[in-house]
Design a protein around this motif. Structure first.
Motif, PDB file in Angstrom:
ATOM      1  N   ALA A  18       0.835  -1.204   0.000  1.00 46.95           N
ATOM      2  CA  ALA A  18       0.000   0.000   0.000  1.00 46.95           C
ATOM      3  C   ALA A  18       0.869   1.254   0.000  1.00 46.95           C
ATOM      4  N   ALA A  19       1.966   1.219   0.752  1.00 49.07           N
ATOM      5  CA  ALA A  19       2.884   2.362   0.771  1.00 49.07           C
ATOM      6  C   ALA A  19       3.565   2.537  -0.582  1.00 49.07           C
ATOM      7  N   ASP A  20       3.960   1.426  -1.194  1.00 44.85           N
ATOM      8  CA  ASP A  20       4.625   1.492  -2.499  1.00 44.85           C
ATOM      9  C   ASP A  20       3.716   2.077  -3.568  1.00 44.85           C
ATOM     10  N   GLU A  21       2.433   1.774  -3.461  1.00 41.01           N
ATOM     11  CA  GLU A  21       1.487   2.245  -4.471  1.00 41.01           C
ATOM     12  C   GLU A  21       1.423   3.769  -4.539  1.00 41.01           C
ATOM     13  N   VAL A  22       1.717   4.431  -3.439  1.00 42.47           N
ATOM     14  CA  VAL A  22       1.649   5.902  -3.439  1.00 42.47           C
ATOM     15  C   VAL A  22       3.041   6.519  -3.330  1.00 42.47           C
ATOM     16  N   GLY A  23       4.075   5.700  -3.490  1.00 37.95           N
ATOM     17  CA  GLY A  23       5.437   6.208  -3.474  1.00 37.95           C
ATOM     18  C   GLY A  23       5.928   6.656  -2.114  1.00 37.95           C
ATOM     19  N   LEU A  24       5.373   6.087  -1.045  1.00 32.28           N
ATOM     20  CA  LEU A  24       5.765   6.448   0.313  1.00 32.28           C
ATOM     21  C   LEU A  24       6.926   5.565   0.753  1.00 32.28           C
ATOM     22  N   GLU A  25       7.998   6.160   1.228  1.00 31.00           N
ATOM     23  CA  GLU A  25       9.203   5.405   1.563  1.00 31.00           C
ATOM     24  C   GLU A  25       8.975   4.505   2.781  1.00 31.00           C
ATOM     25  N   THR A  80       2.783  15.741   8.642  1.00 29.50           N
ATOM     26  CA  THR A  80       1.473  16.122   9.163  1.00 29.50           C
ATOM     27  C   THR A  80       0.351  15.643   8.252  1.00 29.50           C
ATOM     28  N   ALA A  81       0.566  15.727   6.949  1.00 29.64           N
ATOM     29  CA  ALA A  81      -0.455  15.264   6.005  1.00 29.64           C
ATOM     30  C   ALA A  81      -0.700  13.770   6.152  1.00 29.64           C
ATOM     31  N   LEU A  82       0.375  13.017   6.372  1.00 28.28           N
ATOM     32  CA  LEU A  82       0.225  11.572   6.530  1.00 28.28           C
ATOM     33  C   LEU A  82      -0.499  11.225   7.826  1.00 28.28           C
ATOM     34  N   THR A  83      -0.079  11.814   8.916  1.00 23.83           N
ATOM     35  CA  THR A  83      -0.732  11.500  10.194  1.00 23.83           C
ATOM     36  C   THR A  83      -2.194  11.943  10.192  1.00 23.83           C
ATOM     37  N   ALA A  84      -2.484  13.066   9.539  1.00 22.10           N
ATOM     38  CA  ALA A  84      -3.867  13.534   9.462  1.00 22.10           C
ATOM     39  C   ALA A  84      -4.725  12.582   8.636  1.00 22.10           C
ATOM     40  N   ALA A  85      -4.178  12.085   7.534  1.00 22.31           N
ATOM     41  CA  ALA A  85      -4.930  11.158   6.684  1.00 22.31           C
ATOM     42  C   ALA A  85      -5.242   9.865   7.445  1.00 22.31           C
ATOM     43  N   ASN A  90      -7.915  10.663  10.057  1.00 27.31           N
ATOM     44  CA  ASN A  90      -9.233  10.877   9.467  1.00 27.31           C
ATOM     45  C   ASN A  90      -9.906   9.581   9.043  1.00 27.31           C
ATOM     46  N   HIS A  91      -9.116   8.551   8.806  1.00 25.02           N
ATOM     47  CA  HIS A  91      -9.683   7.253   8.421  1.00 25.02           C
ATOM     48  C   HIS A  91      -9.726   6.272   9.593  1.00 25.02           C
ATOM     49  N   GLY A  92      -9.456   6.767  10.800  1.00 21.81           N
ATOM     50  CA  GLY A  92      -9.585   5.931  11.989  1.00 21.81           C
ATOM     51  C   GLY A  92      -8.493   4.900  12.142  1.00 21.81           C
ATOM     52  N   VAL A  93      -7.297   5.203  11.620  1.00 21.83           N
ATOM     53  CA  VAL A  93      -6.168   4.269  11.742  1.00 21.83           C
ATOM     54  C   VAL A  93      -5.308   4.676  12.941  1.00 21.83           C
ATOM     55  N   THR A  94      -5.147   3.765  13.879  1.00 26.02           N
ATOM     56  CA  THR A  94      -4.326   4.007  15.057  1.00 26.02           C
ATOM     57  C   THR A  94      -2.897   3.561  14.777  1.00 26.02           C
ATOM     58  N   ALA A  95      -1.944   4.493  14.900  1.00 24.46           N
ATOM     59  CA  ALA A  95      -0.539   4.204  14.639  1.00 24.46           C
ATOM     60  C   ALA A  95       0.305   5.053  15.586  1.00 24.46           C
ATOM     61  N   ALA A 127      -6.486   5.873   3.344  1.00 23.45           N
ATOM     62  CA  ALA A 127      -5.771   6.976   4.002  1.00 23.45           C
ATOM     63  C   ALA A 127      -4.541   7.386   3.185  1.00 23.45           C
ATOM     64  N   LEU A 128      -3.818   6.388   2.706  1.00 28.64           N
ATOM     65  CA  LEU A 128      -2.615   6.696   1.905  1.00 28.64           C
ATOM     66  C   LEU A 128      -2.998   7.310   0.566  1.00 28.64           C
ATOM     67  N   GLY A 129      -4.147   6.897   0.040  1.00 24.97           N
ATOM     68  CA  GLY A 129      -4.618   7.517  -1.197  1.00 24.97           C
ATOM     69  C   GLY A 129      -4.935   8.987  -0.987  1.00 24.97           C
ATOM     70  N   ASP A 130      -5.584   9.298   0.132  1.00 24.17           N
ATOM     71  CA  ASP A 130      -5.874  10.694   0.435  1.00 24.17           C
ATOM     72  C   ASP A 130      -4.586  11.487   0.655  1.00 24.17           C
ATOM     73  N   TYR A 131      -3.634  10.849   1.352  1.00 20.40           N
ATOM     74  CA  TYR A 131      -2.340  11.499   1.586  1.00 20.40           C
ATOM     75  C   TYR A 131      -1.668  11.846   0.249  1.00 20.40           C
ATOM     76  N   ALA A 132      -1.667  10.889  -0.670  1.00 21.26           N
ATOM     77  CA  ALA A 132      -1.005  11.118  -1.951  1.00 21.26           C
ATOM     78  C   ALA A 132      -1.711  12.218  -2.765  1.00 21.26           C
ATOM     79  N   ALA A 133      -3.022  12.327  -2.553  1.00 21.05           N
ATOM     80  CA  ALA A 133      -3.791  13.309  -3.317  1.00 21.05           C
ATOM     81  C   ALA A 133      -3.738  14.709  -2.704  1.00 21.05           C
ATOM     82  N   THR A 134      -3.195  14.820  -1.493  1.00 23.49           N
ATOM     83  CA  THR A 134      -3.120  16.122  -0.828  1.00 23.49           C
ATOM     84  C   THR A 134      -2.019  16.965  -1.485  1.00 23.49           C
TER      85      THR A 134
END
Length: 382
Positions: free
Chosen positions: A303-310, A334-339, A342-347, A373-380
């Motif tokens: 999922a991380a690779d799909e949006v280019g997240l290291e 901040t954009a990643l943690t917010a995404a 917002n999707h209810g992911v506890t990390a 969540a990662l899709g929203d992050y990538a689109a921000t």
């Protein structure tokens, strides 16, 4: 490890009810119904204090020691309850003499215990080192060990990087030095060769999902003979079965072996909860749990690779357990943690990274929430 039936993993997974979106097992593993029921029922016994009902509670410690022995391969006589990893590590560090190799990247319970022991008793001296990328490997140890070094400390899974240590390789490099393993980030989900270590300490609140106040310390015969029981209370002496007044004027010596490393009587409710968790783990089989965790970790990495997240945690299954560490650009944290929020992911977010940690019970819905969540992050917009 005890035998398990083929349906054991599915049955055990059904024990758990954590909400979808929970991916923080490296901080806390929510207990399942069997553990919660065990605590609740024993609390009822304590609360009512019915005639003859209290004394049998103390058998929970025997049950725990048997479960830990089965899970680790250490003899039952070399296992003792601890309320936390930190408690077991304090016993260990204060009981050592000579030089002890400790990575500065170890969890603070280890580094703090090493510092306190050195400052207070001056019997041990930390040999601090900084392994490349925070990974304690056989090669990293080969470069730092000295002839004066008497012991080595390592986490089976590093809490920050998610790196799974090669305990067998480390054992070869360590030689006849004591090998001490902080097992809390892997015990229950990693099928590690525990008996290559001399001391294994672990809490039960993370991957074992037994709740806070649970843990153990397991020692080899050599460690049980050589480790000094500095914090050894009345309950850790053979005389502990006597009336307190009988030994008040002559404090008893610690018993030999693992039992010396107690400061007080184990909490029978905590011991029973951890025993229940270990018995569930044995039924499912650590190998089966590990396989389920590995599958979910792979999906998180994809999922991380799909949006280019290291992804800065290990990708190879032989070098990882249940932790995935994401490293967004500094201005995008901040954009990643917010995404995720917002999707209810506890990390866990710390040090510019986000740590996701999945268990065998992590649902497909949870994985979908991460992808969204990662899709929203990538689109921000950046």
């Amino acid at each position: 490890m005890t035998r398990h039936d083929p349906e054991g993993l599915a049955d055990v997974i059904r024990q758990f009810d954590e909400d979808d979106g929970y991916l923080d097992f490296a901080s806390l593993g929510p207990p399942g119904r069997a553990v919660l029921d065990e605590r609740r029922e024993l609390s009822e016994v304590v609360g009512r204090a019915r005639f003859g009902a209290i004394d049998p509670l103390y058998a929970a410690t025997d049950r725990l020691e048997s479960a830990v022995a089965d899970a680790t391969g250490f003899s039952r006589g070399n296992v003792v309850f601890q309320p936390s990893t930190s408690s077991g590590m304090m016993h260990t560090m204060f009981g050592l003499t000579g030089q002890v190799a400790v990575s500065r990247g170890e969890y603070p319970s280890t580094t703090t215990a090493a510092a306190r022991a050195s400052e207070s008793l001056a019997a041990m001296t930390p040999l601090w080192f900084d392994p490349a990328h925070g990974r304690v490997t056989p090669g990293a140890l080969r470069d730092v060990l000295t002839p004066d070094c008497r012991a080595v400390v390592v986490s089976v899974v590093d809490y920050r990087t998610g790196y799974l240590a090669d305990l067998e390789g480390i054992r070869q490099i360590v030689g006849d030095r004591l090998l001490i393993v902080d097992a809390v980030q892997g015990f229950g989900v990693v099928d590690a060769p525990w008996t290559v270590a001399d001391i294994v300490v672990s809490g039960g609140q993370k991957w074992l999902r037994a709740g806070w106040g649970t843990g153990f310390m397991a020692l080899s015969d050599r460690a049980a003979e050589t480790l000094v029981p500095v914090f050894s209370g009345f309950d850790a002496a053979h005389a502990s079965s006597l009336e307190p007044d009988a030994v008040a004027d002559a404090p008893p010596a610690p018993r030999r072996g693992a039992g010396a490393f107690m400061t007080g009587m184990p909490d029978p409710l905590a011991a029973a909860a951890l025993a229940t968790s270990l018995e569930l783990t044995a039924r499912a089989g650590v190998a089966a749990i590990n396989s389920a965790v590995a599958e979910r970790v792979s999906q998180l990495i994809d999922a991380a690779d799909e949006v280019g997240l290291e992804v800065v945690s290990p990708r190879a299954t032989t070098e990882r357990a249940g932790i995935v560490v994401l490293a967004p650009p500094e201005h995008r944290l901040t954009a990643l943690t917010a995404a995720l929020f917002n999707h209810g992911v506890t990390a866990t977010a710390r040090g510019g990274t986000v740590r996701l940690s999945a268990h065998a019970s992590t649902s497909a819905v949870t994985l979908d929430l991460v992808r969204d969540a990662l899709g929203d992050y990538a689109a921000t917009p950046e």
